[in-house]
Design a protein around this motif. Structure first.
Motif, PDB file in Angstrom:
ATOM      1  N   SER A 159       0.822  -1.199   0.000  1.00 53.55           N
ATOM      2  CA  SER A 159       0.000   0.000   0.000  1.00 53.55           C
ATOM      3  C   SER A 159       0.862   1.258   0.000  1.00 53.55           C
ATOM      4  O   SER A 159       0.585   2.220  -0.728  1.00 53.55           O
ATOM      5  N   ALA A 160       1.931   1.245   0.794  1.00 53.38           N
ATOM      6  CA  ALA A 160       2.849   2.387   0.844  1.00 53.38           C
ATOM      7  C   ALA A 160       3.521   2.604  -0.511  1.00 53.38           C
ATOM      8  O   ALA A 160       3.683   3.750  -0.959  1.00 53.38           O
ATOM      9  N   GLU A 161       3.892   1.527  -1.195  1.00 51.47           N
ATOM     10  CA  GLU A 161       4.490   1.637  -2.531  1.00 51.47           C
ATOM     11  C   GLU A 161       3.512   2.273  -3.512  1.00 51.47           C
ATOM     12  O   GLU A 161       3.876   3.135  -4.307  1.00 51.47           O
ATOM     13  N   ALA A 162       2.258   1.841  -3.456  1.00 51.95           N
ATOM     14  CA  ALA A 162       1.239   2.393  -4.351  1.00 51.95           C
ATOM     15  C   ALA A 162       0.999   3.871  -4.049  1.00 51.95           C
ATOM     16  O   ALA A 162       0.862   4.689  -4.974  1.00 51.95           O
ATOM     17  N   ASN A 163       0.955   4.220  -2.779  1.00 54.97           N
ATOM     18  CA  ASN A 163       0.775   5.627  -2.397  1.00 54.97           C
ATOM     19  C   ASN A 163       1.925   6.486  -2.903  1.00 54.97           C
ATOM     20  O   ASN A 163       1.721   7.594  -3.405  1.00 54.97           O
ATOM     21  N   ALA A 164       3.156   5.979  -2.776  1.00 57.73           N
ATOM     22  CA  ALA A 164       4.335   6.734  -3.211  1.00 57.73           C
ATOM     23  C   ALA A 164       4.312   6.958  -4.719  1.00 57.73           C
ATOM     24  O   ALA A 164       4.594   8.059  -5.196  1.00 57.73           O
ATOM     25  N   LEU A 165       3.976   5.919  -5.476  1.00 55.05           N
ATOM     26  CA  LEU A 165       3.921   6.061  -6.929  1.00 55.05           C
ATOM     27  C   LEU A 165       2.820   7.029  -7.344  1.00 55.05           C
ATOM     28  O   LEU A 165       3.033   7.899  -8.192  1.00 55.05           O
ATOM     29  N   ALA A 166       1.657   6.910  -6.739  1.00 55.74           N
ATOM     30  CA  ALA A 166       0.554   7.815  -7.066  1.00 55.74           C
ATOM     31  C   ALA A 166       0.938   9.256  -6.765  1.00 55.74           C
ATOM     32  O   ALA A 166       0.654  10.166  -7.554  1.00 55.74           O
ATOM     33  N   SER A 167       1.617   9.472  -5.654  1.00 57.97           N
ATOM     34  CA  SER A 167       2.057  10.814  -5.283  1.00 57.97           C
ATOM     35  C   SER A 167       3.003  11.390  -6.330  1.00 57.97           C
ATOM     36  O   SER A 167       2.895  12.550  -6.722  1.00 57.97           O
ATOM     37  N   LYS A 168       3.927  10.570  -6.805  1.00 58.79           N
ATOM     38  CA  LYS A 168       4.880  11.025  -7.818  1.00 58.79           C
ATOM     39  C   LYS A 168       4.208  11.314  -9.153  1.00 58.79           C
ATOM     40  O   LYS A 168       4.596  12.241  -9.864  1.00 58.79           O
ATOM     41  N   LEU A 169       3.197  10.537  -9.498  1.00 56.38           N
ATOM     42  CA  LEU A 169       2.482  10.764 -10.754  1.00 56.38           C
ATOM     43  C   LEU A 169       1.599  12.011 -10.688  1.00 56.38           C
ATOM     44  O   LEU A 169       1.536  12.782 -11.643  1.00 56.38           O
ATOM     45  N   LEU A 170       0.932  12.186  -9.560  1.00 56.43           N
ATOM     46  CA  LEU A 170       0.016  13.323  -9.416  1.00 56.43           C
ATOM     47  C   LEU A 170       0.727  14.635  -9.138  1.00 56.43           C
ATOM     48  O   LEU A 170       0.215  15.703  -9.457  1.00 56.43           O
ATOM     49  N   PHE A 197      -3.162  20.699  -7.057  1.00 61.52           N
ATOM     50  CA  PHE A 197      -2.939  19.335  -7.548  1.00 61.52           C
ATOM     51  C   PHE A 197      -4.174  18.442  -7.430  1.00 61.52           C
ATOM     52  O   PHE A 197      -4.150  17.292  -7.896  1.00 61.52           O
ATOM     53  N   ILE A 198      -5.212  18.953  -6.795  1.00 56.40           N
ATOM     54  CA  ILE A 198      -6.458  18.226  -6.565  1.00 56.40           C
ATOM     55  C   ILE A 198      -6.181  16.923  -5.803  1.00 56.40           C
ATOM     56  O   ILE A 198      -6.547  15.829  -6.207  1.00 56.40           O
ATOM     57  N   VAL A 199      -5.481  17.077  -4.695  1.00 56.24           N
ATOM     58  CA  VAL A 199      -5.175  15.967  -3.799  1.00 56.24           C
ATOM     59  C   VAL A 199      -5.443  16.421  -2.367  1.00 56.24           C
ATOM     60  O   VAL A 199      -5.715  17.592  -2.121  1.00 56.24           O
ATOM     61  N   ARG A 200      -5.337  15.479  -1.447  1.00 54.28           N
ATOM     62  CA  ARG A 200      -5.514  15.821  -0.040  1.00 54.28           C
ATOM     63  C   ARG A 200      -4.291  16.564   0.481  1.00 54.28           C
ATOM     64  O   ARG A 200      -3.169  16.361   0.019  1.00 54.28           O
ATOM     65  N   LYS A 201      -4.509  17.386   1.492  1.00 56.42           N
ATOM     66  CA  LYS A 201      -3.435  18.160   2.113  1.00 56.42           C
ATOM     67  C   LYS A 201      -2.332  17.254   2.653  1.00 56.42           C
ATOM     68  O   LYS A 201      -1.137  17.539   2.496  1.00 56.42           O
ATOM     69  N   ASP A 202      -2.699  16.147   3.288  1.00 53.14           N
ATOM     70  CA  ASP A 202      -1.692  15.243   3.847  1.00 53.14           C
ATOM     71  C   ASP A 202      -0.807  14.628   2.769  1.00 53.14           C
ATOM     72  O   ASP A 202       0.362  14.336   3.008  1.00 53.14           O
ATOM     73  N   MET A 203      -1.340  14.460   1.556  1.00 51.92           N
ATOM     74  CA  MET A 203      -0.519  13.962   0.450  1.00 51.92           C
ATOM     75  C   MET A 203       0.533  14.987   0.055  1.00 51.92           C
ATOM     76  O   MET A 203       1.673  14.626  -0.264  1.00 51.92           O
ATOM     77  N   CYS A 204       0.167  16.264   0.082  1.00 56.36           N
ATOM     78  CA  CYS A 204       1.130  17.330  -0.231  1.00 56.36           C
ATOM     79  C   CYS A 204       2.239  17.387   0.812  1.00 56.36           C
ATOM     80  O   CYS A 204       3.412  17.552   0.475  1.00 56.36           O
ATOM     81  N   ILE A 205       1.864  17.248   2.052  1.00 55.54           N
ATOM     82  CA  ILE A 205       2.863  17.262   3.124  1.00 55.54           C
ATOM     83  C   ILE A 205       3.810  16.078   2.964  1.00 55.54           C
ATOM     84  O   ILE A 205       5.035  16.238   3.055  1.00 55.54           O
ATOM     85  N   ALA A 206       3.260  14.907   2.687  1.00 55.61           N
ATOM     86  CA  ALA A 206       4.099  13.722   2.491  1.00 55.61           C
ATOM     87  C   ALA A 206       5.027  13.895   1.289  1.00 55.61           C
ATOM     88  O   ALA A 206       6.195  13.496   1.335  1.00 55.61           O
ATOM     89  N   ARG A 207       4.525  14.513   0.224  1.00 54.15           N
ATOM     90  CA  ARG A 207       5.362  14.729  -0.973  1.00 54.15           C
ATOM     91  C   ARG A 207       6.487  15.715  -0.667  1.00 54.15           C
ATOM     92  O   ARG A 207       7.628  15.510  -1.083  1.00 54.15           O
ATOM     93  N   ALA A 208       6.186  16.765   0.063  1.00 51.35           N
ATOM     94  CA  ALA A 208       7.214  17.741   0.446  1.00 51.35           C
ATOM     95  C   ALA A 208       8.282  17.085   1.318  1.00 51.35           C
ATOM     96  O   ALA A 208       9.472  17.362   1.165  1.00 51.35           O
ATOM     97  N   LEU A 209       7.871  16.222   2.212  1.00 48.65           N
ATOM     98  CA  LEU A 209       8.821  15.462   3.030  1.00 48.65           C
ATOM     99  C   LEU A 209       9.683  14.542   2.166  1.00 48.65           C
ATOM    100  O   LEU A 209      10.900  14.489   2.313  1.00 48.65           O
ATOM    101  N   ASP A 210       9.042  13.860   1.237  1.00 54.45           N
ATOM    102  CA  ASP A 210       9.731  12.931   0.340  1.00 54.45           C
ATOM    103  C   ASP A 210      10.796  13.634  -0.497  1.00 54.45           C
ATOM    104  O   ASP A 210      11.902  13.125  -0.666  1.00 54.45           O
TER     105      ASP A 210
END
Length: 87
Positions: A32-43, A67-80
């Protein structure tokens, strides 16, 4: 839906185990974490995300709306990417 597509692409099947009270195995959590990471990179491609982040700094609600995503996804992407250390 991007996350589910990524899960399918990475693992060859949909994650149908979700059920309230269901206990995921360690392997399922990792998939699930792998799928979330890939989706984050694509979006939120890194070069685009950095430009938007530079413009709006830490206004993650605004960045999420772009980006039309959730706020927590943006925070995770910035961390990544390393734009922030922690929140």
């Amino acid at each position: 839906i991007a996350r589910e597509i990524c899960y399918y692409v990475l693992h060859g099947h949909l994650n149908t185990g979700y059920n309230q009270g269901y206990k995921y195995t360690q392997e399922e959590r990792e998939k699930s974490a792998e799928a979330n990471a890939l989706a984050s990179k694509l979006l939120m491609p890194e070069h685009v995300f950095i430009k938007v982040f530079d413009k709006y700094k830490s206004n993650f609600q605004k960045i999420a709306s772009i980006f039309i995503v959730r706020k927590d996804m943006c925070i995770a992407r910035a961390l990544d990417i390393g734009l922030i250390n922690c929140i």
